[in-house]
Design an enzyme around this catalytic site. Structure first.
Site, PDB file in Angstrom:
ATOM      1  N   ARG A 161      12.877 -23.577  47.185  1.00  0.00           N
ATOM      2  CA  ARG A 161      12.259 -23.204  46.169  1.00  0.00           C
ATOM      3  C   ARG A 161      12.802 -22.092  45.268  1.00  0.00           C
ATOM      4  NH1 ARG A 161       5.926 -21.634  47.374  1.00  0.00           N
ATOM      5  NH2 ARG A 161       5.843 -23.985  48.204  1.00  0.00           N
ATOM      6  N   HIS A 168       8.074 -33.495  43.099  1.00  0.00           N
ATOM      7  CA  HIS A 168       7.736 -31.960  43.303  1.00  0.00           C
ATOM      8  C   HIS A 168       6.219 -32.005  43.549  1.00  0.00           C
ATOM      9  CE1 HIS A 168       8.868 -27.942  43.262  1.00  0.00           C
ATOM     10  NE2 HIS A 168       7.920 -27.495  42.562  1.00  0.00           N
ATOM     11  N   TYR A 175      -0.051 -29.478  24.521  1.00  0.00           N
ATOM     12  CA  TYR A 175       0.159 -29.300  22.847  1.00  0.00           C
ATOM     13  C   TYR A 175       1.621 -29.204  22.596  1.00  0.00           C
ATOM     14  CZ  TYR A 175      -4.692 -27.576  23.119  1.00  0.00           C
ATOM     15  OH  TYR A 175      -5.897 -27.752  23.165  1.00  0.00           O
TER      16      TYR A 175
END
Length: 807
Positions: free
Chosen positions: A30, A76, A120
């Site tokens: 990580r 993931h 967006y």
């Protein structure tokens, strides 16, 4: 029914085991980057997923939400926000030296603004990100099953450039953290090539081509020694400061223009902090702070007042804001599945080792393909040379498999060659095709020879790696953005020059209320400041904001109070209690306060206690840098307390006065000079039940006069020459006439001066002003004249004096 299986284990063993597994996952999977491709797992999965989906720089942009969905669905198994945040960072050109993702839409800002939602925005891989994935389909890196074993994902990317040094990394895991700064691509490539050509090269030699980090936000790095230490050990400290210039504007004014800020600094917070310094008047020379950043570049403008010292103000901004910050290298990366603190040599070696493995695997793959194709081409050439027999053989066959078997049996073709012949298209049965096959065969033989040479020769292998790195440098090289300076510039600031000079009235009351007041407010009101009825004025003096107020307490402490930091309160309003000005000020009463303009002056602070202990300390010893808490002025033992403090020139005459009416005069030189933590020496010898009430110091010698008040309300004026000068540690002589019934006791005494106002401190009620001009000098045995009616007004507790009030 399933039988329960219960284990009886100590809690610490269970927690230790679970946390150990969790820590291993966090460290490896990580927070820390891989030393080979410089990527954390989530970053690698994003890039690989986009590559797999064809979302590359040659193709149109694709909605970010789709990519995030692919990543969390296939590779993931975590939240979408963590993936999108990582994707956004990879696209931010103020955080990444070479962004790996191109994004359409709002991807945040250097002001810390959040990016638009992933529904967006649109993304695609940048051109240089494609270089990280080049040849991944050629079995160059290992693949492992994904979390649900439905597909495979790469352990590391092929990485045609040293991404870890180019883009840097930052992260915190369990027990480990990493802070690797970004560098300039072509400089890192030069360092890799130098390391390959000269494996024994030193860090100093590498720094001739890789001088240091190159931050995307530019700025100035100071401290080459820190860079060198970091490159050698993995840890080091440098200073990063923004790029600022001083410009002249019309009207004789100047302004500071900042065009670059330190790496990872929030510009909006920096501008806000600068403006707060102006609002709080910590920087009096600033007129306005403006952020004029636009599409053309970053620009912060600080307009200065007329006659302001621009260089001094800029230095203060460097010291007090994030315009200059310290950067600490901590180059930790995952190497051989372990977190390792790596210097420059190890980082370069890890990358070179990785590239050798990648190019070797690629060469093996290409060699296998080339040999297989060469075998097929040889079969096709043989078939064309006996074309009529081959066609006859195929026409005589029942089906495709029969045809293949006949070709293998009659003409000794292999399975692969036979498959190629039976699937051959008719148009290729031309005379020209044999020429093309011969040409292809020659090219394949050449390619096989080259690939075999790469696999057989370490030197050839390295030359391939170097050639590819030089191609990368030629294609993607950029100009250096960060300037490197050898030495860390020490910031020296004249603090007094930073303080706006202003004359004010400073007042301190007996109960500890402190304030400063503008001269206009004081002139408009006059008289005594607002106080409680039980309180009394202890100190009032005109001071400058560049001065320091020293306040001494009965517990042997002192408060260091720069006047410009005192609360600015109107004269008619009550001041702020010392506990609100200085942390840790508790049940202490204030004994005296003094104005100090220059601590370097050859002066002493004289302190005395109720039990007759006395000491003096150089004034310079009371000048400190940290003053948020009360500081020690005298070591007071037991229930003793300080009753007197004075500032002397070193040649004063001292008069110690006791409650029973004894006076002892001796020269100041009798008192040794000691430090603030000392307890002092014995000043006078006391009778049982007696105590010292005042210690008066005067540079006028025996001509000096004093005022004393008694507990019964009488006051007297006397002079020092009434007491014979002797040495300390004696009882002295009496200064009151003995009365058998209701004798007078000294309640307080002070030096007689025309520039002071005197107040008799009453045990009950308000202080009474004493007009000392009405007191005539009397002999030593006189009890003075009554100024207070003891029966009506009560007993006298002491004598206070302040700066004389203005008329």
């Amino acid at each position: 029914m399933v039988k329960e299986h219960i284990q009886d284990l100590p809690l610490e063993d269970v927690i230790g085991d679970r946390f150990g597994r969790y820590s291993k996952y966090i460290i490896q999977e990580r927070a820390l980057p891989d030393a080979r491709d410089g990527l954390k797992p989530v970053q690698r999965r994003i890039l690989f997923s986009m590559h797999t989906e064809g979302n590359t720089h040659q193709k149109p942009f694709r909605k970010a939400a789709k990519t995030v969905g692919n990543v969390i669905g296939n590779y993931h198994p975590h939240g979408d926000s963590s993936v999108y945040d990582a994707m956004v960072r990879l696209s931010q050109d103020w955080k990444m030296r070479t962004p790996l993702i191109e994004m359409h839409g709002n991807n945040g800002s250097v002001d810390g603004d959040p990016p638009a939602a992933m529904r967006y925005t649109e993304t695609r891989l940048s051109a240089i990100a494609g270089e990280l994935l080049t040849d991944i389909e050629k079995r160059t890196v290992d693949f492992i099953p994904n979390f649900d074993e439905t597909t495979n994902e790469p352990v590391v990317l092929p990485a045609r450039f040293p991404n870890l040094l180019v883009n840097g990394s930052t992260g915190i895991s369990a027990g480990y953290a990493t802070e690797i700064p970004p560098h300039r691509l072509d400089e890192v490539i030069d360092a890799v090539i130098m390391r390959m050509e000269k494996p024994e090269c030193t860090v100093e030699e590498l720094m001739t081509v890789l001088p240091g980090p190159d931050f995307p936000t530019g700025g100035i790095i100071q401290g080459v020694d820190g860079i060198e230490k970091a490159y050698k050990t993995g840890k080091g400290k440098i200073v990063i400061r923004g790029q600022a210039d001083i410009e002249d504007v019309r009207g004789g004014r100047q302004r500071i223009v900042i065009t670059e800020i330190p790496y990872e600094i929030n510009k909006a917070s920096l501008v806000k902090k600068m403006d707060e310094l102006r609002i709080d008047r910590k920087l009096d020379g600033i007129a306005e702070v403006r952020d004029e950043t636009d599409r053309t570049g970053l620009r912060i403008v600080i307009d200065l007042k007329k006659d302001a010292d621009a260089a001094l103000l800029l230095n203060y901004l460097y010291k007090a804001t994030d315009l200059q910050v310290a950067y600490n290298f901590n180059m930790v990366a995952i190497y051989n599945k372990r977190p390792v603190l790596m210097g420059l040599h190890r980082l370069l070696d890890a990358y070179i080792e990785h590239r050798k493995e990648v190019v070797t695997n690629r060469s093996v793959y290409d060699l296998e393909r080339a040999k297989a194709r060469h075998h097929i081409v040889a079969g096709l050439m043989k078939a064309l040379s006996i074309l009529d027999e081959v066609i006859a053989c195929i026409r005589a066959s029942k089906d495709k498999q029969d045809a293949k078997n006949r070709l293998i049996e009659q003409f000794q073709f292999t399975e692969a060659q036979a498959e190629a012949i039976v699937t051959l298209q008719l148009y290729r049965l031309t005379n020209t095709d044999i020429t093309a096959l011969e040409k292809e065969s020659a090219e394949l033989e050449k390619l096989i020879g080259q690939l075999q040479a790469i696999l057989d020769s370490a030197k050839k292998l390295e030359s391939v790696i170097k050639r590819e790195l030089k191609d990368m440098k030629k294609t993607y090289a950029t100009e250096r953005r960060t300037v490197i300076e050898a030495e860390i510039q020490e910031i020296k600031i004249d603090q007094k020059a930073m303080i706006p000079s202003e004359d004010v009235i400073v007042s301190v009351t007996r109960e500890g209320y402190i304030k400063r007041t503008g001269l206009r407010s004081y002139s408009a009101s006059g008289g005594l400041p607002a106080m409680k009825e039980s309180d009394g004025l202890l100190f009032k003096q005109e001071m400058n904001t560049t001065d320091v107020l020293l306040v001494f307490t009965n517990k042997g402490s002192y408060l260091y109070l720069p006047v410009h930091e005192l609360p600015d309160i109107r004269w008619k309003d009550a001041g702020q209690h010392a506990s609100g000005v200085v942390n840790g000020f508790k049940e202490e009463s204030i004994v005296a306060a003094f104005s100090v303009r220059d601590f370097a002056a050859p002066q002493f602070v004289l302190l005395a206690t109720k039990s007759g202990m006395i000491k003096r300390t150089e004034l310079a010893q009371f000048n400190v840098q940290r003053y948020s808490r009360p500081l020690m002025a005298m070591n007071v033992k037991g229930d003793d307390e300080v009753i007197s403090a004075a500032v002397t020139e070193g040649n004063s005459t001292i008069l110690m006065v006791t409650h029973f009416g004894y006076g002892l005069r001796f020269p100041e030189e009798e008192v040794p000079v000691v430090g603030p933590r000392a307890a002092g020496v014995k000043g006078n010898s006391l009778k049982d039940g007696d105590h010292t009430v005042a210690v008066i110091a005067s540079s006028q010698g025996e001509k000096a006069q004093f005022i004393a008040v008694t507990s019964r309300g009488s006051a007297k004026r006397g002079s020092f020459d009434q007491f014979e000068e002797t040495t300390r540690a004696k009882r002295g002589v009496v200064m009151l006439r003995e009365l058998k019934a209701n004798p007078h006791r000294i309640a307080g005494a002070a030096l007689a001066a025309d520039d002071r106002d005197y107040y008799i401190r009453m045990k009950k009620g308000a202080d009474l002003k004493l007009d000392i001009t009405m007191l005539k000098k009397v002999d030593r045995y006189s009890n003075g004249s009554f100024v207070v009616d003891e029966k009506e007004q009560g007993a006298v507790q002491g004598l206070l004096l302040t700066e004389k009030a203005s008329e």
